[in-house]
Design an enzyme around this catalytic site. Structure first.
Site, PDB file in Angstrom:
ATOM      1  N   GLY A  79      -3.305   4.421  -2.741  1.00  0.00           N
ATOM      2  CA  GLY A  79      -3.687   3.385  -2.896  1.00  0.00           C
ATOM      3  C   GLY A  79      -3.006   2.012  -2.287  1.00  0.00           C
ATOM      4  O   GLY A  79      -2.249   2.128  -1.936  1.00  0.00           O
TER       5      GLY A  79
ATOM      6  N   ASP B  23      11.937   9.487  -4.459  1.00  0.00           N
ATOM      7  CA  ASP B  23      10.509   8.511  -3.347  1.00  0.00           C
ATOM      8  C   ASP B  23      11.339   7.645  -2.918  1.00  0.00           C
ATOM      9  O   ASP B  23      11.091   6.952  -2.818  1.00  0.00           O
ATOM     10  CB  ASP B  23       9.127   8.705  -3.234  1.00  0.00           C
TER      11      ASP B  23
ATOM     12  N   ASP C 162       0.430  -1.403  -0.219  1.00  0.00           N
ATOM     13  CA  ASP C 162       0.091  -0.152   0.174  1.00  0.00           C
ATOM     14  C   ASP C 162       0.719   0.584   0.086  1.00  0.00           C
ATOM     15  O   ASP C 162       2.102   0.938  -0.024  1.00  0.00           O
ATOM     16  CB  ASP C 162      -0.826   0.357   1.237  1.00  0.00           C
ATOM     17  N   GLY C 163      -0.104   2.155  -0.065  1.00  0.00           N
ATOM     18  CA  GLY C 163       1.109   3.479   0.127  1.00  0.00           C
ATOM     19  C   GLY C 163       0.197   5.112  -0.346  1.00  0.00           C
ATOM     20  O   GLY C 163      -0.801   4.439   0.562  1.00  0.00           O
TER      21      GLY C 163
END
Length: 377
Positions: free
Chosen positions: A101, A221, A97-98
């Site tokens: 979503g 990221d 997950d993030g």
């Protein structure tokens, strides 16, 4: 008689004036469709070498098409295909997950497993759609052994879905800190040779993004949960939802002054509003290296000794490395002895991390330089 004749002439002229532009538009549209695949090949796109994905005839109300050549190189999947492959997007099939979503394990009719990322259902106006477009723009036209391959996508109604190759060993984060490691890795600790291989693979991916293509790409990221592991523990960098394509030198190009990334991995200059550069990715990579060697989470403070004040993980590790006390911060699960050959390798890797996490971005090495240093270990 003259009146009706002039009227007929006027009507005929008006009809011709309307018909000619329409015919020209139709002609050019047809030519554009014919030229789409050749243009895609010129851009270096190719059909994915992974599993063939099911294609359903889309209806005009449920599909969105974006006008880039990269999109034309990807399979176009229906929402019903993906819903069936994920068991109706069942929570039982969530493997990650993030902030935008969940990622699901999906099994295609052929029996081949893939990873499906279903972004938040906020349609064309929200952050989920921005991540969707960013990943299409970046991964749709890239190919490298250390980048997770994007196989296809679907934009149906408010849904934005991306389909990737499935890396069964899960994420580096899971292997270091638990979670998926207990399933995919059997609860085993990640051995030192595998950690060194992961470092080299992740560095190769970033060097390619920064220096191996034009225009360069900033990931923005880099973290352990975005480093996925293949069967032989080869590392593949994933999740390009915050990535940006920049113009000019990546070391000097500032793509945004808005802070982006994950707490614990973000370079200090980002919080000061300086803007993201390639050196911010270098800093995040250095944090991942420290995380791999120490087994500590970057977002959690570290207490060096009982009774001592908790400190930031990076500050703690840098102080130990600078004082020549690197052996005191190693993850004991690696089982490295003080006199072992592996100890020299660990110290060399931590020295690279020390350089990468310098608070002054101008003092950090480039990813090309990092790859060169890693190859000497």
């Amino acid at each position: 008689m003259e009146g009706p004749v002039f009227a007929l002439i006027a009507v005929a002229g008006a009809s011709i004036a309307v018909a000619v532009p329409c015919l020209l538009v139709a002609f050019f549209c047809r030519q554009s469709r014919r030229n789409l695949k050749p243009y895609c090949r010129r851009r270096g796109c190719s059909s994915p070498s992974g599993p063939a994905l099911p294609v359903s005839a889309p209806d005009s109300s449920s599909w969105s098409f974006y006008g880039s050549a990269a999109d034309a190189c990807l399979e176009k999947l229906s929402l019903s295909d993906l819903a069936a492959a994920t068991g109706g997007f069942s929570p039982d099939n969530i493997i990650g997950d993030g902030s935008f979503g969940f990622v699901y394990r999906a099994v295609l009719p052929s029996g081949t497993a893939v990873a499906v990322k279903r972004l938040s259902g906020d349609g064309a106006a929200g952050a989920g759609n921005r991540e969707f477009l960013a990943e299409l723009e970046v991964l749709g036209s890239l190919s490298h052994p250390n980048l997770a391959r994007l196989l296809g996508y679907c934009a149906a109604g408010r849904d934005r879905i991306l389909v990737y190759e499935l890396l069964e060993r899960g994420s580096l984060d899971a292997w270091l800190h638990g979670g998926d490691a207990e399933e995919g890795g059997g609860g085993e600790a990640l051995p030192w040779p595998a950690r060194l291989r992961v470092a080299r693979g992740a560095a190769a991916a970033l060097a390619f993004l920064h220096h191996g293509r034009r225009p360069p790409v900033l990931h923005r990221d880099v973290k352990s949960s975005n480093v996925l592991l293949g069967e032989g523990f080869e590392a593949k960098l994933a999740d390009f939802g915050l990535a940006r394509i920049v113009r000019g030198s990546p070391a000097k190009s500032h793509v945004s002054t808005q802070a982006a990334g994950t707490a614990g991995y973000v370079a200090p200059e980002i919080w000061l509003g300086v803007g993201a550069t390639a050196k911010a990715d270098v800093y995040s990579f250095g944090v991942v290296i420290i995380e791999m060697v120490t087994g500590q989470r970057p977002s959690w403070p570290v207490k060096a000794k009982i009774g001592e004040e908790e400190v930031d993980m990076v500050d703690w590790a840098r102080e130990k490395i600078g004082a020549g006390q690197a052996s005191e911060i190693l993850d004991p699960r690696m089982g490295i002895g003080a006199q072992a050959k592996e100890m020299d390798e660990v110290k060399a890797l931590l020295e690279i991390a020390w350089q990468c996490t310098d608070s002054a971005h101008k003092n950090r090495p480039t990813m090309e330089e990092v790859v060169t240093m890693l190859n000497k270990i």
